[in-house]
Scaffold this motif. Sequence first.
Motif, mmCIF file in Angstrom:
data_model
loop_
_atom_site.group_PDB
_atom_site.id
_atom_site.type_symbol
_atom_site.label_atom_id
_atom_site.label_comp_id
_atom_site.label_asym_id
_atom_site.label_seq_id
_atom_site.Cartn_x
_atom_site.Cartn_y
_atom_site.Cartn_z
ATOM 1 N N ASP A 76 -6.732 2.429 -2.331
ATOM 2 C CA ASP A 76 -6.303 2.962 -3.615
ATOM 3 C C ASP A 76 -6.710 4.420 -3.783
ATOM 4 O O ASP A 76 -6.008 5.195 -4.441
ATOM 5 C CB ASP A 76 -6.875 2.119 -4.761
ATOM 6 C CG ASP A 76 -6.275 0.723 -4.804
ATOM 7 O OD1 ASP A 76 -5.325 0.464 -4.040
ATOM 8 O OD2 ASP A 76 -6.768 -0.113 -5.581
ATOM 9 N N THR A 77 -7.833 4.804 -3.198
ATOM 10 C CA THR A 77 -8.238 6.211 -3.254
ATOM 11 C C THR A 77 -7.310 7.065 -2.412
ATOM 12 O O THR A 77 -6.915 8.166 -2.817
ATOM 13 C CB THR A 77 -9.692 6.372 -2.792
ATOM 14 O OG1 THR A 77 -10.538 5.536 -3.582
ATOM 15 C CG2 THR A 77 -10.144 7.816 -2.929
ATOM 16 N N PRO A 118 -6.260 7.461 -11.155
ATOM 17 C CA PRO A 118 -7.600 6.970 -11.494
ATOM 18 C C PRO A 118 -8.663 8.031 -11.222
ATOM 19 O O PRO A 118 -8.428 9.011 -10.513
ATOM 20 C CB PRO A 118 -7.774 5.796 -10.530
ATOM 21 C CG PRO A 118 -7.020 6.242 -9.305
ATOM 22 C CD PRO A 118 -5.831 7.030 -9.810
ATOM 23 N N TYR A 176 0.979 -8.896 -8.410
ATOM 24 C CA TYR A 176 0.603 -8.324 -7.119
ATOM 25 C C TYR A 176 1.846 -8.165 -6.251
ATOM 26 O O TYR A 176 2.620 -9.118 -6.064
ATOM 27 C CB TYR A 176 -0.424 -9.197 -6.395
ATOM 28 C CG TYR A 176 -1.063 -8.443 -5.241
ATOM 29 C CD1 TYR A 176 -2.061 -7.512 -5.491
ATOM 30 C CD2 TYR A 176 -0.631 -8.631 -3.939
ATOM 31 C CE1 TYR A 176 -2.633 -6.793 -4.455
ATOM 32 C CE2 TYR A 176 -1.191 -7.913 -2.901
ATOM 33 C CZ TYR A 176 -2.197 -6.994 -3.157
ATOM 34 O OH TYR A 176 -2.741 -6.279 -2.126
ATOM 35 N N PRO A 189 -9.616 -1.767 -2.218
ATOM 36 C CA PRO A 189 -9.322 -0.889 -3.342
ATOM 37 C C PRO A 189 -10.052 0.450 -3.257
ATOM 38 O O PRO A 189 -9.497 1.482 -3.640
ATOM 39 C CB PRO A 189 -9.799 -1.700 -4.556
ATOM 40 C CG PRO A 189 -9.699 -3.116 -4.118
ATOM 41 C CD PRO A 189 -10.082 -3.096 -2.667
ATOM 42 N N HIS A 221 -0.886 -2.790 -8.782
ATOM 43 C CA HIS A 221 -1.798 -1.914 -9.527
ATOM 44 C C HIS A 221 -3.004 -1.539 -8.690
ATOM 45 O O HIS A 221 -3.481 -0.402 -8.732
ATOM 46 C CB HIS A 221 -2.249 -2.611 -10.813
ATOM 47 C CG HIS A 221 -3.220 -1.817 -11.626
ATOM 48 N ND1 HIS A 221 -4.579 -2.042 -11.585
ATOM 49 C CD2 HIS A 221 -3.031 -0.789 -12.484
ATOM 50 C CE1 HIS A 221 -5.189 -1.194 -12.387
ATOM 51 N NE2 HIS A 221 -4.280 -0.421 -12.948
ATOM 52 N N ALA A 222 -3.520 -2.492 -7.916
ATOM 53 C CA ALA A 222 -4.681 -2.230 -7.059
ATOM 54 C C ALA A 222 -4.624 -3.160 -5.861
ATOM 55 O O ALA A 222 -4.060 -4.257 -5.939
ATOM 56 C CB ALA A 222 -5.990 -2.448 -7.826
ATOM 57 N N TYR A 273 2.503 4.757 -12.512
ATOM 58 C CA TYR A 273 1.176 4.896 -11.905
ATOM 59 C C TYR A 273 0.368 5.942 -12.654
ATOM 60 O O TYR A 273 0.848 7.054 -12.920
ATOM 61 C CB TYR A 273 1.331 5.302 -10.440
ATOM 62 C CG TYR A 273 0.033 5.611 -9.726
ATOM 63 C CD1 TYR A 273 -0.820 4.589 -9.351
ATOM 64 C CD2 TYR A 273 -0.314 6.916 -9.416
ATOM 65 C CE1 TYR A 273 -2.003 4.862 -8.685
ATOM 66 C CE2 TYR A 273 -1.488 7.200 -8.743
ATOM 67 C CZ TYR A 273 -2.329 6.174 -8.377
ATOM 68 O OH TYR A 273 -3.495 6.446 -7.714
ATOM 69 N N TYR A 304 0.839 -1.198 0.000
ATOM 70 C CA TYR A 304 0.000 0.000 0.000
ATOM 71 C C TYR A 304 0.875 1.250 0.000
ATOM 72 O O TYR A 304 2.064 1.208 0.348
ATOM 73 C CB TYR A 304 -0.888 0.042 1.253
ATOM 74 C CG TYR A 304 -1.753 -1.168 1.465
ATOM 75 C CD1 TYR A 304 -2.760 -1.507 0.564
ATOM 76 C CD2 TYR A 304 -1.574 -1.986 2.576
ATOM 77 C CE1 TYR A 304 -3.558 -2.620 0.761
ATOM 78 C CE2 TYR A 304 -2.366 -3.098 2.783
ATOM 79 C CZ TYR A 304 -3.361 -3.417 1.880
ATOM 80 O OH TYR A 304 -4.139 -4.521 2.081
ATOM 81 N N HIS A 334 4.114 0.076 -11.157
ATOM 82 C CA HIS A 334 3.527 -1.254 -10.960
ATOM 83 C C HIS A 334 4.270 -2.252 -11.860
ATOM 84 O O HIS A 334 4.526 -1.954 -13.030
ATOM 85 C CB HIS A 334 2.048 -1.301 -11.359
ATOM 86 C CG HIS A 334 1.241 -0.144 -10.879
ATOM 87 N ND1 HIS A 334 1.101 0.166 -9.554
ATOM 88 C CD2 HIS A 334 0.518 0.788 -11.563
ATOM 89 C CE1 HIS A 334 0.331 1.235 -9.441
ATOM 90 N NE2 HIS A 334 -0.031 1.626 -10.644
ATOM 91 N N THR A 377 -11.870 8.945 -9.195
ATOM 92 C CA THR A 377 -12.418 8.502 -7.911
ATOM 93 C C THR A 377 -13.737 9.206 -7.644
ATOM 94 O O THR A 377 -13.909 10.375 -7.991
ATOM 95 C CB THR A 377 -11.441 8.794 -6.753
ATOM 96 O OG1 THR A 377 -11.128 10.189 -6.733
ATOM 97 C CG2 THR A 377 -10.154 7.998 -6.930
#
Length: 486
Positions: free
Chosen positions: A311-312, A439, A344, A307, A299-300, A436, A271, A334, A441
């Motif tokens: 991830d946020t 994304p 992962y 996630p 990636h996630a 990266y 993380y 990633h 959100t």
Amino acid sequence: MTSLPLMAPGETCWKIADTGRFSLIVDAADYFVAARAAMLKAQRSIMLIGWDFDARIDLRGGTDDGPQQLGDFILWLADRTPSLEIRLLRWDIGALNAVFRGRTLLWILRWKRHPRITLRLDSAHPMASSHHQKIVVIDDCMAFCGGIDMTENRWDTRAHRDVEPTREHPSGQDHGPWHDSTSAFDGAAARLMGDLARHRWKVATGEELAPCSAAHDCWPDGLEPDFRDTRLAVMRTVPAYGDDPGCHEIESAYLALIASAKHVIYAESQYFASRRIAAAIAQRLVEDDGPEVVIINPHAAEGWLEPIVMDTARARLVDALRRIDRHGRFRLYHPVTEAEAHIYVHSKIMIVDDIHLRVGSSNFNNRSMRMDTECDVILTARDAAESSHITALRNDLVAEHLGVSSEDVATSLGQTGSLIRTIDTLRGAGRSLVPYAMPDTSDIENWLAENEILDPNGPDDMFEPLDKRGLFKGWGGLRRKLHLRQ
């Protein structure tokens, strides 16, 4: 070389001890072989202290006559050596789901019937915390400490192939490529890890165990040491619980490492969501001559809720760091396979200036700093030879992710003088590192991340009003600089 300023017992570490041999083990295929080989040499005691154990997994690669599956192997070891006591301690909440995995309940019952196998659950932690250490100690003469659990979905080789017939879930399905790491060491540092394991056992069960007196060589056959006759600092996260105020040596060590860096920080973590870690990095990015910072993340996050939250939080922190990074010294990548499937990342490694090598169970998230029980070790180079070997280990990790040779990485570093430019020069199609991408959100995702719903900054924050929380709480002047650049 350094005078070991970061190794400060009671501040940035728990204790320091000598080790005769130390190895960084990358990925579970090699770890399971080494752990199995070391356990075969046990005479008195094996302590498995972990977040999870799955009796169904295969410890592949053994050349002995014992069973492949962990559950049967534990029973076989106990029957084979009448003087041997085997103790397993795992997180209690996670155990509730584990009981219903396949034949797990049958193995647990067989373990419980054995007079010299003891399985206990660790519930000595605050609400919503977890026991997250991943430690194996054998006869107080050999220890493993890192991020690899002996459970499902962990096994993979460093090749991280798209098609890997032996990389399978106990159900028979391929669980996908997985990158991980741990450490192996002996000597006084292993005895110190035995003290830590016994202390955690007492906290969780109330039973006090005596140290093991069967001093002998448990080093696994076939595992080549990376370092000899060096020292290790052991650090912990223990959340405040009951009368125990807890300790946050891991967080202090991270902050000290980031503050000390002169040239480059390389890290692998599951993380990137810790506000304190991000703030410490931000402080270095605004400097004119600060270090490069390269972080390898999956990636996630796994799961269905992680996630959304983790991830946020990562997206918001990375966006903030990019805004403040006027010198372009921060990158997050990633890894992907040859067919560009996501690998992962579960590894927890930090290498600073080719001087400090940290490996353990803690991630760059708030939980690892304050909420969960964690254990890391740091090896600090004391001479040019050790420093050179830390450089080689980092180059080897970068080469693994890029699908090139360590020599390619070293050559490019010599030409560019920059780890970021080296990675960007060597990146390509197929097996590689992917930058990266920010994304999109949603409002609810941002709200969950901002209020650190799944990743509180400690037990007390669980009950702190939401208007007192904040992902950027404590950023102070850095936050003002961030807004000025918007």
